[in-house]
Design a protein around this motif. Sequence first.
Motif, short mmCIF file in Angstrom:
data_model
loop_
_atom_site.label_atom_id
_atom_site.label_comp_id
_atom_site.label_asym_id
_atom_site.label_seq_id
_atom_site.Cartn_x
_atom_site.Cartn_y
_atom_site.Cartn_z
N ALA A 73 0.79 -1.22 0.08
CA ALA A 73 -0.06 -0.10 0.05
C ALA A 73 0.85 1.34 -0.09
O ALA A 73 0.63 2.34 -0.77
CB ALA A 73 -0.77 0.03 1.25
N TRP A 183 -0.71 -6.16 -6.24
CA TRP A 183 -1.13 -5.06 -5.05
C TRP A 183 -0.71 -3.91 -4.96
O TRP A 183 -1.32 -3.03 -4.55
CB TRP A 183 -0.87 -5.61 -3.79
CG TRP A 183 -1.66 -6.98 -3.46
CD1 TRP A 183 -1.51 -8.42 -3.41
CD2 TRP A 183 -3.21 -6.75 -3.19
NE1 TRP A 183 -2.77 -9.07 -3.06
CE2 TRP A 183 -3.88 -8.12 -2.83
CE3 TRP A 183 -4.10 -5.96 -2.85
CZ2 TRP A 183 -5.15 -8.38 -2.48
CZ3 TRP A 183 -5.33 -6.09 -2.54
CH2 TRP A 183 -5.88 -7.23 -2.37
N CYS A 187 -3.57 -0.94 -4.92
CA CYS A 187 -3.38 0.15 -3.98
C CYS A 187 -3.00 1.69 -4.60
O CYS A 187 -3.71 2.67 -4.24
CB CYS A 187 -2.34 0.16 -2.77
SG CYS A 187 -2.65 -1.44 -2.02
#
Length: 287
Positions: A73, A183, A187
């Motif tokens: 993230a 990911w 994010c």
Amino acid sequence: MPFSRLAPLTLAAFLALYVVWGSTYLVIRIGVESWPPLLMAGIRFLLAGSLVLAYLVWKRTPWPNARQLGGAALLGVLMPAIGNGLVTVAEREVSSGAAALVIATVPLFTLLFARWFGHRSRPLEWAGMALGVLGIALLNLGSSLSASPRGAALLILASAGWALGSAWSKKLPQPAGAMGSAWIMICGGLALVASSFAVGERLAAWPGVEGWAALLYLTVFGSMIAYSAYLHLLKTVSAAAATSYAYVNPVIAVLLGAVFLGEHVGVHEMLAMMVIVTAVVLISWRR
């Protein structure tokens, strides 16, 4: 390590960065004529990351833990969101070639941030940084950036965000392999879409063929392929080698912008390109 001794996958990753990312500046410039910039960048990364993640789930790839997702993230905000999102916004105001030239300073910022993680700079690297600052100053004297101080500032912030993410990626826990790419893009895409809604972006009209083609190219080639290639290189070669795309991307972007968009390439831009590329070479030079 000589290119002849690199693994085929690593060679392919270098080729993707050199050629594909050099062309994305042109495609972004075309895309922002049809799309709000933050929304286009957000859809690009969300779609690319989701497609990669769906494939990995189908292959039953192990799911990352909470610490790895947290690292992904943070990198997603720094690299796709700040590093690419601000470039997309800036290209509404500056030429694609000028944008690529400023982003060529990423290795300079990477060197600065690397000091936070224990890297000791050599005199040659400091000389390269000084030369890079001179290159940015020369670029701002030209017509491409002098008419848009806001665009220049956004590009410098984008370079700093991307460089911090690149340097930090060596230390942060993150999902392994393609799961990490997926990911980080998801994010970053979520952060970009949220920013788009926060600043009130709206579609003035439904995008035409060129707008959709630009989004498709950026999703498949600029994100799924080239971005995954960059993360692969960050894990397999030195940070200096991974950011060596900065030698080639500005030249490709300037040429493509001049040929396809008729962008003006003046004396200041050409001189700045030579100075910035020389600075990056000095920073990455090894015996």
